[in-house]
Each structure stands twice: as C-alpha cells, then as structure tokens.
Design a protein around this motif. Structure first.
Motif, PDB file in Angstrom:
ATOM      1  N   PRO A 145      16.849   2.397  20.364  1.00 22.84           N
ATOM      2  CA  PRO A 145      16.762   1.498  19.198  1.00 22.84           C
ATOM      3  C   PRO A 145      16.367   2.287  17.954  1.00 22.84           C
ATOM      4  O   PRO A 145      15.519   3.184  18.016  1.00 22.84           O
ATOM      5  CB  PRO A 145      15.674   0.505  19.598  1.00 22.84           C
ATOM      6  CG  PRO A 145      15.613   0.568  21.086  1.00 22.84           C
ATOM      7  CD  PRO A 145      15.949   1.977  21.457  1.00 22.84           C
ATOM      8  N   GLN A 146      16.993   1.951  16.815  1.00 26.34           N
ATOM      9  CA  GLN A 146      16.769   2.700  15.581  1.00 26.34           C
ATOM     10  C   GLN A 146      15.841   1.937  14.636  1.00 26.34           C
ATOM     11  O   GLN A 146      15.918   0.705  14.518  1.00 26.34           O
ATOM     12  CB  GLN A 146      18.106   2.969  14.882  1.00 26.34           C
ATOM     13  CG  GLN A 146      19.061   3.850  15.690  1.00 26.34           C
ATOM     14  CD  GLN A 146      18.528   5.263  15.854  1.00 26.34           C
ATOM     15  OE1 GLN A 146      18.215   5.949  14.880  1.00 26.34           O
ATOM     16  NE2 GLN A 146      18.393   5.703  17.100  1.00 26.34           N
ATOM     17  N   TYR A 147      14.955   2.685  13.985  1.00 26.85           N
ATOM     18  CA  TYR A 147      14.025   2.084  13.032  1.00 26.85           C
ATOM     19  C   TYR A 147      13.601   3.141  12.025  1.00 26.85           C
ATOM     20  O   TYR A 147      13.301   4.296  12.392  1.00 26.85           O
ATOM     21  CB  TYR A 147      12.802   1.535  13.750  1.00 26.85           C
ATOM     22  CG  TYR A 147      11.758   0.941  12.837  1.00 26.85           C
ATOM     23  CD1 TYR A 147      11.951  -0.290  12.223  1.00 26.85           C
ATOM     24  CD2 TYR A 147      10.563   1.610  12.587  1.00 26.85           C
ATOM     25  CE1 TYR A 147      11.002  -0.849  11.389  1.00 26.85           C
ATOM     26  CE2 TYR A 147       9.596   1.064  11.752  1.00 26.85           C
ATOM     27  CZ  TYR A 147       9.821  -0.167  11.152  1.00 26.85           C
ATOM     28  OH  TYR A 147       8.868  -0.718  10.320  1.00 26.85           O
ATOM     29  N   SER A 148      13.591   2.779  10.767  1.00 27.93           N
ATOM     30  CA  SER A 148      13.149   3.681   9.704  1.00 27.93           C
ATOM     31  C   SER A 148      12.485   2.850   8.618  1.00 27.93           C
ATOM     32  O   SER A 148      13.043   1.844   8.171  1.00 27.93           O
ATOM     33  CB  SER A 148      14.332   4.460   9.128  1.00 27.93           C
ATOM     34  OG  SER A 148      13.909   5.289   8.066  1.00 27.93           O
ATOM     35  N   ARG A 149      11.308   3.285   8.184  1.00 30.27           N
ATOM     36  CA  ARG A 149      10.579   2.497   7.191  1.00 30.27           C
ATOM     37  C   ARG A 149       9.652   3.411   6.390  1.00 30.27           C
ATOM     38  O   ARG A 149       9.068   4.355   6.931  1.00 30.27           O
ATOM     39  CB  ARG A 149       9.762   1.406   7.890  1.00 30.27           C
ATOM     40  CG  ARG A 149       9.042   0.454   6.959  1.00 30.27           C
ATOM     41  CD  ARG A 149       9.951  -0.592   6.358  1.00 30.27           C
ATOM     42  NE  ARG A 149       9.227  -1.431   5.400  1.00 30.27           N
ATOM     43  CZ  ARG A 149       8.499  -2.486   5.735  1.00 30.27           C
ATOM     44  NH1 ARG A 149       8.400  -2.842   7.026  1.00 30.27           N
ATOM     45  NH2 ARG A 149       7.885  -3.206   4.830  1.00 30.27           N
ATOM     46  N   SER A 150       9.537   3.117   5.126  1.00 35.08           N
ATOM     47  CA  SER A 150       8.603   3.831   4.266  1.00 35.08           C
ATOM     48  C   SER A 150       7.916   2.833   3.342  1.00 35.08           C
ATOM     49  O   SER A 150       8.416   1.724   3.130  1.00 35.08           O
ATOM     50  CB  SER A 150       9.325   4.899   3.438  1.00 35.08           C
ATOM     51  OG  SER A 150      10.209   4.300   2.512  1.00 35.08           O
ATOM     52  N   ALA A 151       6.791   3.226   2.796  1.00 31.48           N
ATOM     53  CA  ALA A 151       6.075   2.387   1.849  1.00 31.48           C
ATOM     54  C   ALA A 151       5.161   3.285   1.025  1.00 31.48           C
ATOM     55  O   ALA A 151       4.877   4.429   1.394  1.00 31.48           O
ATOM     56  CB  ALA A 151       5.265   1.300   2.563  1.00 31.48           C
ATOM     57  N   SER A 152       4.710   2.774  -0.107  1.00 34.65           N
ATOM     58  CA  SER A 152       3.836   3.552  -0.971  1.00 34.65           C
ATOM     59  C   SER A 152       2.659   2.706  -1.433  1.00 34.65           C
ATOM     60  O   SER A 152       2.726   1.474  -1.447  1.00 34.65           O
ATOM     61  CB  SER A 152       4.604   4.082  -2.185  1.00 34.65           C
ATOM     62  OG  SER A 152       5.113   3.017  -2.956  1.00 34.65           O
ATOM     63  N   ILE A 153       1.583   3.402  -1.795  1.00 35.12           N
ATOM     64  CA  ILE A 153       0.371   2.753  -2.288  1.00 35.12           C
ATOM     65  C   ILE A 153      -0.050   3.448  -3.574  1.00 35.12           C
ATOM     66  O   ILE A 153      -0.286   4.661  -3.579  1.00 35.12           O
ATOM     67  CB  ILE A 153      -0.780   2.854  -1.262  1.00 35.12           C
ATOM     68  CG1 ILE A 153      -0.491   2.011  -0.024  1.00 35.12           C
ATOM     69  CG2 ILE A 153      -2.094   2.408  -1.891  1.00 35.12           C
ATOM     70  CD1 ILE A 153      -1.587   2.090   1.025  1.00 35.12           C
ATOM     71  N   PRO A 154      -0.160   2.705  -4.685  1.00 35.42           N
ATOM     72  CA  PRO A 154      -0.722   3.305  -5.903  1.00 35.42           C
ATOM     73  C   PRO A 154      -2.236   3.369  -5.784  1.00 35.42           C
ATOM     74  O   PRO A 154      -2.869   2.442  -5.277  1.00 35.42           O
ATOM     75  CB  PRO A 154      -0.279   2.331  -7.004  1.00 35.42           C
ATOM     76  CG  PRO A 154      -0.111   1.031  -6.293  1.00 35.42           C
ATOM     77  CD  PRO A 154       0.329   1.341  -4.893  1.00 35.42           C
ATOM     78  N   LEU A 155      -2.810   4.464  -6.230  1.00 34.35           N
ATOM     79  CA  LEU A 155      -4.260   4.627  -6.154  1.00 34.35           C
ATOM     80  C   LEU A 155      -4.900   4.161  -7.464  1.00 34.35           C
ATOM     81  O   LEU A 155      -4.389   4.447  -8.551  1.00 34.35           O
ATOM     82  CB  LEU A 155      -4.612   6.092  -5.904  1.00 34.35           C
ATOM     83  CG  LEU A 155      -4.037   6.701  -4.615  1.00 34.35           C
ATOM     84  CD1 LEU A 155      -4.398   8.180  -4.541  1.00 34.35           C
ATOM     85  CD2 LEU A 155      -4.549   5.961  -3.401  1.00 34.35           C
ATOM     86  N   PRO A 156      -6.017   3.449  -7.384  1.00 34.58           N
ATOM     87  CA  PRO A 156      -6.695   2.997  -8.607  1.00 34.58           C
ATOM     88  C   PRO A 156      -7.122   4.149  -9.502  1.00 34.58           C
ATOM     89  O   PRO A 156      -7.175   4.007 -10.713  1.00 34.58           O
ATOM     90  CB  PRO A 156      -7.912   2.239  -8.077  1.00 34.58           C
ATOM     91  CG  PRO A 156      -7.515   1.820  -6.697  1.00 34.58           C
ATOM     92  CD  PRO A 156      -6.657   2.927  -6.172  1.00 34.58           C
ATOM     93  N   SER A 157      -7.406   5.302  -8.877  1.00 31.20           N
ATOM     94  CA  SER A 157      -7.790   6.469  -9.659  1.00 31.20           C
ATOM     95  C   SER A 157      -7.196   7.714  -9.000  1.00 31.20           C
ATOM     96  O   SER A 157      -7.235   7.842  -7.768  1.00 31.20           O
ATOM     97  CB  SER A 157      -9.312   6.595  -9.727  1.00 31.20           C
ATOM     98  OG  SER A 157      -9.685   7.741 -10.455  1.00 31.20           O
ATOM     99  N   PRO A 158      -6.614   8.642  -9.772  1.00 29.27           N
ATOM    100  CA  PRO A 158      -6.046   9.862  -9.194  1.00 29.27           C
ATOM    101  C   PRO A 158      -7.096  10.654  -8.433  1.00 29.27           C
ATOM    102  O   PRO A 158      -8.275  10.673  -8.797  1.00 29.27           O
ATOM    103  CB  PRO A 158      -5.552  10.636 -10.422  1.00 29.27           C
ATOM    104  CG  PRO A 158      -5.344   9.595 -11.467  1.00 29.27           C
ATOM    105  CD  PRO A 158      -6.421   8.573 -11.235  1.00 29.27           C
TER     106      PRO A 158
END
Length: 435
Positions: free
Chosen positions: A309-322
């Motif tokens: 079975p195939q699966y691919s996923r990505s996500a991102s999170i912005p940080l409140p402070s660098p």
C-alpha cells in the motif's frame, strides 16, 4: 583570469589513496543505502557504467569484470576535500569552494607562466595527499569550467599550443583559431549552465556546439530561454557575468532526508529517525549562524514496491519565534510526524526541512513564549556541536533519538564502507616495521 581545479573521480580517488590495490581496477562508489553509482573510475566508465546506474544492475560485473563496489564514506571524502582545498588555495589570491571536489581560484594580476604555476599546484596536491586533479584556466567562470572539461579529454586538443599540458588547459593562452576549434569540438550540452532540457531545445534550434552558442545573440538567449543562458553566452565571449564568491552564501533552506535501510512501520522508529534528521539539520543551521521560522517534515512509502500500500504525506509548522535549538526543532518535527503518521504502511523514507531562514540576530524564545531563551541553552547547543565534531556525530544526542543499539531499521545500508582513515583514531592505518 580564473582557474577551476577539481579532483578526478574524487570519491574513487579518495578510496585509492588508502587502498592502492584499487589502482587500475574498475571501481564505483554507491549512494546512500548502496542504491546507485555516484562515482566511477575510468576503468568502470570503460565498462559502460553510467552515472546513477542502479547497483542491482552492476552485480554481474563484479563477477565477470572484477568490478569493486564501495559504500560512500562521506566522512573520509569531506576530510580529504578540506585538505585538497587548502592546497588548491595556493594557486591564486582568493578561492571559492564550489563543491566537495571543485573550487574556483582568482588568478587576477598573477604574473608569469600560469600553466607552470598550475602544474606545480597539481603536483603538490598529488604528492601530499594522493589526489589527481585537472585544472582549467579562462577569463570567466564558464570558460574556466569548459577548460577544465577539455583538460580531462586530451584527444580534443588540436595540435600543440602553449596551454597544452596533461590535465591542464589554459584557454587564455590559445589563439582565436585554437579557441574556435575547441569550442567547435565541444557539444553544447557540455557547457556549464546548459542542462539536458535546454540542451535539447538548443539543438532543435540549430545550436549544436559551444561555438554555435558563443555566436548566439545574448538578447535572443534571454528572450528565447532565460537570463541565465544570456549570461552563459556572454561568458563564452569572455565577459564575466557570474560573480566570484569568497564565502558561500547562506542557504535559504536546509534539508536532511534519508531512505531507510529496511521498511519502518512503527511510529516510535519514525520519530527516532526524524529526531536524528532534525538534529543534523539544526547543526547545519547553527553552522551558518541562522534561525529557522518554519519546519516541514514528510514520510513516504517506496514507490518501487507496488505490491505494498502506498502513502505519502508532508506538513509544516510555523514557529512563533525563529530558533536554532535542536530540541525545539525536533519537538516541532516529531509533532508533525505524529500527526501525519498512519498505521499499516511500510515507510521507506522520511525527512526534515528548515524553511524561512534568517540571520541569527534576534533573541530566541522558549516554547512557552513567555521568556527569552536562556543563555545556557545557547551554550548547550554550542557544547553539543563541539563534542560531536570532536568525538564523532551522535556522541551527544537527544533522548528521542532512541537508546543505542546494534540495529536500527531506519539506518542506511553501508555494507561496503571503508574505515574513516583520517577522522577516527581507532581506524588509522597500521604500518608494520618488523617485516
């Protein structure tokens, strides 16, 4: 004048320094997980092995043609590169390290025979560290790169001229007729800055050689393709358009991605891998004195295992402070993986990318966002980097990377890797004197 100096078949040459019996043998160095050929000796090229050839297609050559396949030893190659670049810098005033095995050197204002000077540096590098090199000299980066390519193929050098020397080519010493003959003998796709797609388009429009490209109107190059190709045309005509950079510019993104040695199914193992990747990326971030404002992570199965079975996923999170704190970056990356993970899949690759990079000039905040990051956190990161540089990567790491154990499913396959001869005291070569 600029010179481009590079190591011949660099990864293979590094291996041969410490294993002289590999001289004259067909040798390839394999990519991560021993996947495909990323470096080939001249003898391997003579067997018809192409760059990027999958290892499983080469196995019969080990039996039938004596091919030697080695896992990539990047610790060795990086150290040998540092040594080579320090010697190459003696060729001129300033140096721009372009890649692990290439550097541009500024020769402006240097008097005397530049070919003789290049020959001396090339001989010194080979004598002191055992790496064979080629040197190309020209008035622009593109012509220096072209001269370097010509130096590797002596059969293209027409007759005898002042620049004619084994493994060295000085286009500035050529007559207009000699330079024209060299450009005519160079296929347009071999010119620096002309990729495979653009090369095919140029040939469709009657531009087959470097000479054809040189004679092209810069305005037509810009209108029909891009400003990059316009600069290439101008550089072929001796007008510098690509700046010389004494220091490499800071990266706009930093990524650490790996294919796993074996399929991974459990979340805890994925998080161990992501922790290691995030820490490696954070180390690179601190090295260029930057902070990241956004974290991206991904996981995916293998597209080559169609039966699974195939699966691919990505996500991102912005940080409140660098930040550049490994713990904070890892916490965000693992939160992403926990969110996108699905049970029942055999994961083959994962990675972390640091985005929205900016100079480390602002105060970092803790994840509680109510107080500035204490100075001891900055010192802790610095101490961790120093210990890992001195005693080896992974000497000090975060607990979420998992307890040390002999086998980690996500670890890369490196079954054919040679010792780290120059960076590990325990792996130094032993020389017997009682024989």
């Amino acid at each position: 004048m600029l010179a481009l100096i590079d190591g011949n078949n660099f990864y293979v040459s590094c291996e041969r320094v410490f294993q002289p019996w590999l001289q004259g043998r067909p040798v390839v160095v394999l990519s991560n997980n021993d996947g495909c050929a990323i470096a080939r000796s001249d003898e391997a090229k003579a067997l018809g092995i192409k760059m990027g050839a999958p290892y499983f297609q080469l196995r019969e050559l080990e039996r039938d043609a004596g091919l030697i396949a080695l896992s990539a030893n990047f610790a060795l190659y990086g150290d040998m590169s540092d040594r080579m670049m320090s010697l190459a810098a003696g060729l001129g005033h300033n140096q721009e390290v372009y890649s692990i095995d290439e550097s541009f050197v500024d020769l402006s204002g240097i008097r005397g025979d530049l070919v003789r000077r290049a020959r001396t540096i090339r001989k010194r590098i080979h004598q002191w560290i055992g790496i064979p090199t080629c040197i190309g000299i020209g008035p622009t980066k593109t012509l220096a790169k072209l001269a370097n390519a010509i130096a590797k193929s002596a059969e293209r050098k027409p007759g005898s001229y002042p620049a004619h020397h084994a493994q060295i080519c000085h286009l500035g010493a050529c007559s207009p007729e000699e330079l024209q003959a060299l450009l005519q003998a160079t296929e347009v796709g071999e010119v620096w800055g002309v990729g495979r797609k653009i090369g095919a388009q140029l040939r469709e429009n009657g531009i087959h050689t470097a000479l054809d490209l040189q004679r092209m109107s810069p305005a037509a190059a810009k209108a029909g393709w891009s400003v990059v190709l316009e600069k290439t045309v101008r550089e072929l005509n001796g007008t510098p358009c690509i700046e010389f950079e004494d220091e490499p510019p800071a990266k706009q993104q930093i990524a650490c991605t790996r294919s796993f040695g074996h399929p991974v199914t459990e979340l805890i193992e994925l998080q161990e891998a992501i922790t290691e990747f995030a820490c490696r990326a954070a180390e690179k971030l601190r090295k260029q004195n930057s902070h990241t404002g956004q974290i991206m992570a991904f996981i995916r199965t293998s597209p080559f295992r169609q039966q699974d079975p195939q699966y691919s996923r990505s996500a991102s999170i912005p940080l409140p402070s660098p930040t550049s704190d490994s713990a904070h970056i890892t916490q965000a990356a693992n939160a992403i993986v926990k969110r996108i993970y699905k049970d029942g899949y055999k994961y083959a690759k994962a990675g972390v990318m640091l985005m929205d990079l900016q100079p480390a000039t602002r105060e970092q905040l803790t994840l509680d966002f109510d107080e500035t990051m204490p100075e001891n956190r900055v010192r802790l990161m610095d101490a961790m980097d120093q210990l890992n540089r001195r005693y080896g990567r992974g000497t000090l790491k975060l607990a979420s990377a998992g307890a040390p154990r002999d086998i980690k499913l996500w670890a890369m396959k490196q079954e054919r890797m040679t010792p780290a001869y120059t960076t590990d005291w325990a792996k130094l070569l032993m020389v017997r004197t009682d024989a």
